[in-house]
Write a protein that holds these residues in place. Sequence first.
Motif, short mmCIF file in Angstrom:
data_model
loop_
_atom_site.label_atom_id
_atom_site.label_comp_id
_atom_site.label_asym_id
_atom_site.label_seq_id
_atom_site.Cartn_x
_atom_site.Cartn_y
_atom_site.Cartn_z
N GLY A 61 57.82 118.98 26.72
CA GLY A 61 57.12 118.90 27.99
C GLY A 61 57.04 117.50 28.56
N PHE A 62 56.07 117.31 29.46
CA PHE A 62 56.00 116.13 30.32
C PHE A 62 56.03 114.80 29.58
N MET A 63 55.02 114.53 28.74
CA MET A 63 54.92 113.23 28.11
C MET A 63 56.04 113.01 27.09
N ALA A 64 56.52 114.10 26.48
CA ALA A 64 57.64 113.95 25.56
C ALA A 64 58.88 113.47 26.30
N LEU A 65 59.15 114.05 27.46
CA LEU A 65 60.30 113.63 28.25
C LEU A 65 60.12 112.19 28.73
N ILE A 66 58.91 111.86 29.17
CA ILE A 66 58.64 110.49 29.62
C ILE A 66 58.82 109.50 28.48
N LEU A 117 54.81 103.31 34.38
CA LEU A 117 53.39 103.62 34.54
C LEU A 117 53.04 103.89 36.00
N ASP A 118 53.64 103.11 36.91
CA ASP A 118 53.40 103.35 38.33
C ASP A 118 53.89 104.74 38.74
N SER A 119 55.06 105.11 38.22
CA SER A 119 55.62 106.43 38.57
C SER A 119 54.74 107.55 38.03
N ILE A 120 54.19 107.37 36.82
CA ILE A 120 53.31 108.40 36.25
C ILE A 120 52.02 108.48 37.06
N SER A 121 51.48 107.33 37.45
CA SER A 121 50.25 107.31 38.25
C SER A 121 50.44 108.06 39.56
N LEU A 122 51.58 107.80 40.24
CA LEU A 122 51.85 108.46 41.51
C LEU A 122 52.09 109.95 41.31
N ALA A 123 52.89 110.29 40.28
CA ALA A 123 53.20 111.70 40.03
C ALA A 123 51.96 112.50 39.67
N SER A 124 50.98 111.85 39.03
CA SER A 124 49.78 112.55 38.57
C SER A 124 48.91 113.04 39.72
N VAL A 125 49.04 112.42 40.89
CA VAL A 125 48.21 112.82 42.02
C VAL A 125 49.00 113.58 43.07
N LEU A 126 50.26 113.91 42.77
CA LEU A 126 51.10 114.68 43.68
C LEU A 126 51.42 116.03 43.06
N PRO A 127 51.80 117.02 43.87
CA PRO A 127 52.11 118.35 43.33
C PRO A 127 53.46 118.39 42.64
N GLY A 128 53.68 119.47 41.87
CA GLY A 128 54.99 119.71 41.29
C GLY A 128 55.10 119.28 39.85
N PRO A 129 56.31 119.43 39.27
CA PRO A 129 56.56 119.07 37.86
C PRO A 129 56.47 117.55 37.67
N LEU A 130 55.53 117.11 36.86
CA LEU A 130 55.26 115.68 36.72
C LEU A 130 56.47 114.91 36.20
N ALA A 131 57.06 115.38 35.10
CA ALA A 131 58.17 114.64 34.49
C ALA A 131 59.37 114.56 35.43
N PHE A 132 59.67 115.66 36.09
CA PHE A 132 60.80 115.67 37.02
C PHE A 132 60.55 114.74 38.19
N ASN A 133 59.31 114.68 38.68
CA ASN A 133 58.96 113.76 39.76
C ASN A 133 59.14 112.31 39.33
N LEU A 185 44.18 102.00 36.37
CA LEU A 185 44.99 103.21 36.26
C LEU A 185 45.93 103.18 35.06
N ARG A 186 46.49 102.01 34.76
CA ARG A 186 47.48 101.94 33.69
C ARG A 186 46.90 102.32 32.32
N PRO A 187 45.76 101.76 31.91
CA PRO A 187 45.20 102.22 30.63
C PRO A 187 44.79 103.69 30.66
N ALA A 188 44.39 104.19 31.85
CA ALA A 188 44.06 105.61 31.95
C ALA A 188 45.29 106.47 31.68
#
Length: 403
Positions: free
Chosen positions: A26-31, A51-67, A344-347
């Motif tokens: 899943g998501f974090m494994a792929l990341i 980390l910036d990409s994860i932060s942005l993807a976390s607040v947007l819709p859709g598959p997180l890892a793919f985003n 956000l980064r440590p979160a």
Amino acid sequence: MSKNQDTSLKYLFFTFLKIGAISWGGFMALISVVQQQLVEKDKKVADGVILDSISLASVLPGPLAFNVVSYLGYYLRGIKGALVSMVAILLPSFFLILILTYVYFVYDQVPAFNNFFLGVLPAVAAIIISVAANMSKKNIKDYRQVIILVFSGLSLVLFRSFYTTMLIMAVGGISGYFFYRNTISTDNKTVPVKIKLNFRVLISGVLGIAGLVLLIWLLPVFFQGENSGKATMVRDISLTFSGMSLTLFGGGYVIIPAIQEIVVDGLNWLNTNEFSDAIAMGQITPGPIFISATFIGYKVGGLLGAIAATIAIFFPPAFFMIFCSRFIDQIKRSKTISAIFKGLRPAVIGMIFAAAFTIGRGVELNWQTILLFASVLVLSIKFKINVAYLIPISGLAGVLLFA
């Protein structure tokens, strides 16, 4: 957003093709695999970009890892890089689940991957921990960030839901603002900025999306007879899955109940057992868990339906992610935003640790899993063995150890 023109499209295709073939969990494994490959091994991007990409993807819709993959492809080579990366990351899991789905409906069973998966799960948990630990060394600078990290990880472990994720991001950002707003210096090129919207680009994008939706809606009009029925099927699948992908937040495990309500209870495309098997296939195949959409599309419309469902569930939110990423560089030059990102980064790192715990919680505790977990953790942290070798070897070890 800067583009690295030294990064070839060929590199992006084969790198993400390989990652897509070995990223179970899943998501974090792929990341985690992406981070090890692009940051540690190939040094194409910095940890901060991930980390910036994860932060942005976390607040947007859709598959997180793919985003995140679409963001990185766009970061490195623009829209062409994004498209190449997106296609490459999907190909292995798409073809594998297509084969499994065909066998499933022909023979009414799924091939036995259990022992292989039993070996992969503890390895994935260990790899995620090693990546999170490495990110912590580079990004956690003081005790306040440690507090944010611990709060983030414990919250997600205890209360796993989309709302918890949003709360973590909100608390992390707010904490960063209050902790660091007076410590960000202009030496870091943080200055007051205004985000400038290119309204011509914005309007063109909106009109383009509206035109595409209208074209899909009118698709059956352009065909007759049997082909009209197929076009109607493609339209229904495309609009259903693209609508879900753009309105559901929180990643694969969080939105599974919502998808079940739509495709099982609402549309009756699958029964409950078939839906459970679709999710299981998404878990035993590498890549994003959203690839279960391929199974559903195949059940409704065969190969054409599988292709339509896969494109519709992944690509619309990825393009939305790319659009939003255009403003990352602008907002990061703000002192306020820089302070927020320090929270956000440590979160995000805390959520990565929590992902390892969540995966590990599903592993039966015995000497085989402990051995696999410990071995992969040591090989990953101390010897920096590439995950491309660790995951397949762990799967094969599982076949032997659990036979």
